[in-house]
Design an enzyme around this catalytic site. Structure first.
Site, mmCIF file in Angstrom:
data_model
loop_
_atom_site.group_PDB
_atom_site.id
_atom_site.type_symbol
_atom_site.label_atom_id
_atom_site.label_comp_id
_atom_site.label_asym_id
_atom_site.label_seq_id
_atom_site.Cartn_x
_atom_site.Cartn_y
_atom_site.Cartn_z
ATOM 1 N N CYS A 192 -1.935 7.893 11.998
ATOM 2 C CA CYS A 192 -1.155 6.803 10.877
ATOM 3 C C CYS A 192 0.217 7.428 11.319
ATOM 4 C CB CYS A 192 -1.446 7.016 9.653
ATOM 5 S SG CYS A 192 -0.340 6.345 8.539
ATOM 6 N N LYS A 240 10.189 11.360 6.250
ATOM 7 C CA LYS A 240 10.312 10.813 4.863
ATOM 8 C C LYS A 240 9.794 11.635 3.790
ATOM 9 C CE LYS A 240 7.619 7.404 2.469
ATOM 10 N NZ LYS A 240 6.125 6.514 2.326
ATOM 11 N N HIS A 249 10.447 7.751 -5.761
ATOM 12 C CA HIS A 249 10.342 6.513 -6.850
ATOM 13 C C HIS A 249 11.315 6.540 -7.738
ATOM 14 C CE1 HIS A 249 5.878 8.438 -5.679
ATOM 15 N NE2 HIS A 249 5.883 7.145 -5.592
ATOM 16 N N LYS A 256 4.668 12.170 -1.135
ATOM 17 C CA LYS A 256 3.749 13.322 -1.850
ATOM 18 C C LYS A 256 2.594 13.706 -0.916
ATOM 19 C CE LYS A 256 1.589 9.003 -4.249
ATOM 20 N NZ LYS A 256 2.428 8.264 -4.102
ATOM 21 N N HIS A 279 1.561 9.006 7.451
ATOM 22 C CA HIS A 279 0.887 10.069 6.968
ATOM 23 C C HIS A 279 0.394 11.175 8.086
ATOM 24 C CE1 HIS A 279 0.246 7.019 3.821
ATOM 25 N NE2 HIS A 279 0.995 8.024 3.045
ATOM 26 N N HIS A 284 7.664 11.262 -7.490
ATOM 27 C CA HIS A 284 8.639 12.097 -6.893
ATOM 28 C C HIS A 284 10.133 11.511 -6.704
ATOM 29 C CE1 HIS A 284 8.298 10.012 -3.009
ATOM 30 N NE2 HIS A 284 7.074 10.352 -3.017
ATOM 31 N N CYS A 313 -6.319 3.801 7.584
ATOM 32 C CA CYS A 313 -5.787 4.818 7.046
ATOM 33 C C CYS A 313 -5.983 4.648 5.405
ATOM 34 C CB CYS A 313 -4.168 4.910 7.219
ATOM 35 S SG CYS A 313 -3.527 6.338 6.018
ATOM 36 N N CYS A 368 -2.921 4.937 3.209
ATOM 37 C CA CYS A 368 -2.125 3.743 3.163
ATOM 38 C C CYS A 368 -2.977 2.642 2.353
ATOM 39 C CB CYS A 368 -1.881 3.354 4.602
ATOM 40 S SG CYS A 368 -0.384 4.118 5.487
#
Length: 514
Positions: free
Chosen positions: A143, A305, A20, A308, A146, A17, A125, A128
């Site tokens: 988390c 943030k 990156h 994905k 996430h 995405h 997690c 992670c």
């Protein structure tokens, strides 16, 4: 001088995405700038393919982890040329050469006395692939990245003696205050260290998708230690890049040629691994530490943030199709101060594209070349550069280099863009269309046209790391294709003729491109 820059290796549990693309574009801009300086450059990116999240994502699709890794690794590999990234190598952690070197280095860590067997229990997690300390857990036992509920895990592992490096890491941070940047991230990492380091799992017992532990076939290495070593292992088997022009034969040993890394460019969610675990691991293996870790912020959408896992992503492939790669590169490094969090949106893309790329740089290029063609038949007058602009441009390459030496990409771009705007003001101040009406002022017109051509050449050379395709087109049109930073001084050009050029950043079609 050698310059070795890396991106983090990207996790293959889903497709790439915009986040990156952001990191890769930033590292590429740094690599391109150092190539302009004549440095010997190596730029590494790639994919992180082991661990529980990949295995879980593959099983959810009814396929094997290797198949998912192969599928998504190719998507990341395809992203690099689309965003004009000039990486010298693309590493995959399923490369056999990488896996063998991971085993060799981590066996050395064990032989040096920093590995022992024990039982770990903690909050974990799975997205992670990380155990969370008590001060890293959000309300509801979730988390913080996430927002999923953590699971309680207990398993027998081999541990890395991170605690043994407490004093050495504190000393590192005391002696090298530029080891981690920006300063807020340095302080965050140092605070974590000073809070007291605990030993961490080096292996996983319940997993099979990972690098096998050579001294115990029932374990694989914890994905983070496998992944961190990519920066080192890549140099043991990557093809050697060509040395810079005039440098003579290059050392075939890439470790000798490029290690330690100049910059690891990462996002802040993996700070602890790179700023604490990584230097400790290298100390344990008796490997020289990298020079700098630069931590950029998040690209935010709706205050979150871009991730994905959260589903709030912009597809870089679609953005490039709409705006062009150069516009994407420019926007990301212009809109969000590099090192900070910042919001992005399609509307902001369009505003930056039209107001700055089209109206400021594009218009400056179009009318400078058009006036040279119209008033001097494309010839660049052999006149002196106007002294009124000399002070504005004096020392600009060194100033830009200073910013980029600190990975301050947005600051460097702002300095260049101030000169783009200064050149546009110069056009309005000098009104060459008025000078052209008076034959008695032909020398004044020559001076103005020469100054505009030179100023445009200088800013274009400096913009090449940000706008590579557009810069190359424009320099070709100016008859000055050299990208060398040494020539980015006002008056240093040897332009003779310019050629007409189509709009660099067209607006009329409604389909912006570079």
């Amino acid at each position: 001088m050698s310059f070795y820059v890396t991106t983090p290796i990207y996790y293959v549990n889903a497709a790439p995405h915009l986040g990156h693309a952001y990191t890769t574009i930033a590292a590429d801009a740094m690599a391109r700038h150092h190539r302009q300086r004549g440095d010997d450059v190596f730029f590494l990116t790639g994919t992180d393919e082991h661990g529980e999240p990949v295995a879980d994502a593959a099983h959810a699709l009814g396929i094997e982890p290797q198949e998912l890794a192969d599928r998504n690794a190719e998507r990341f590999r395809a992203l690099a040329p689309l965003i004009e990234a000039t990486n010298d190598f693309f590493i995959r952690t399923t490369d056999p050469q990488h896996m063998a070197m991971v085993q060799e280095v981590l066996t050395r860590v064990r032989d040096n006395g920093f590995v022992y067997k024990g039982t770990y229990e903690g909050w974990y997690c799975p997205r992670c692939a990380d155990f969370k300390a008590d001060n890293e857990i959000d309300e509801g036992n979730r988390c913080p990245i996430h927002h999923i509920e953590l699971t309680r895990e207990q398993e027998d592992n081999y541990f890395f003696k991170l605690s043994a490096f407490q004093e050495r890491l504190e000393r590192l941070y005391g002696e090298r205050e530029d080891f981690v940047a920006p300063r807020t991230r340095y302080n965050e990492a140092l605070s974590f260290i000073r809070s007291g380091l605990r030993d961490v799992p080096l292996t996983r017992h319940k997993l099979t998708w990972g690098v096998p532990v050579p001294w115990d076939e029932e374990h694989v290495f914890y994905v983070w230690f496998d992944a961190l070593l990519n920066y080192y292992t890549a140099l043991t088997y990557a093809p050697a890049p060509s040395p810079p022009p005039g440098a003579g034969p290059a050392d075939p040993d890439l470790l000798a040629r490029f290690w330690p890394a100049s910059y690891h460019v990462i996002a802040k969610d993996i700070l602890r691994f790179h700023a604490v675990y990584w230097p400790a691991l290298l100390m344990a293996a008796e490997i020289e530490l990298p020079e700098h870790v630069f931590v950029h912020g998040y690209l935010l959408m709706d205050g979150e943030k871009m991730s994905k896992s959260l589903g709030n992503v912009l597809d870089p492939f679609a953005v490039i199709e709409r705006f062009g790669a150069d516009a994407l590169r420019f926007y990301l490094l212009r809109e969000v101060p590099f090192g900070q969090d910042g919001s992005v949106s399609s509307a902001a893309f369009e505003q930056r594209y039209e107001s700055e790329l089209a109206n400021e740089l594009g218009n400056l290029a179009s009318r400078t070349i058009a006036m040279l063609v119209r008033y001097r038949d494309g010839e660049v007058p052999a006149a002196e550069v106007d002294p009124v602009l000399v002070a504005d441009f004096e020392g600009l390459p060194a100033l830009v280099s200073g910013f980029l030496d600190r990975a301050e990409l947005t600051g460097a771009l702002d300095e260049i863009w101030q000169r783009v705007r200064r050149l546009n003001r110069y056009v309005e101040e000098q009104a060459p269309w008025q000078l052209a009406k008076d034959d008695a002022r032909a020398q004044d017109l020559d001076r103005v046209l020469r100054t505009l051509a030179e100023g445009l050449r200088v800013v274009t050379v400096l913009l090449w790391p940000y706008l590579p395709a557009s810069a190359e087109r424009l320099l070709d049109a100016l008859g000055a294709p050299s990208l060398s930073l040494a020539g980015a001084e006002l008056g240093a050009g040897e332009m003779r003729r310019v050629s007409p050029i189509e709009s660099l950043f067209p607006k009329s079609s409604g389909e912006a491109g570079s």
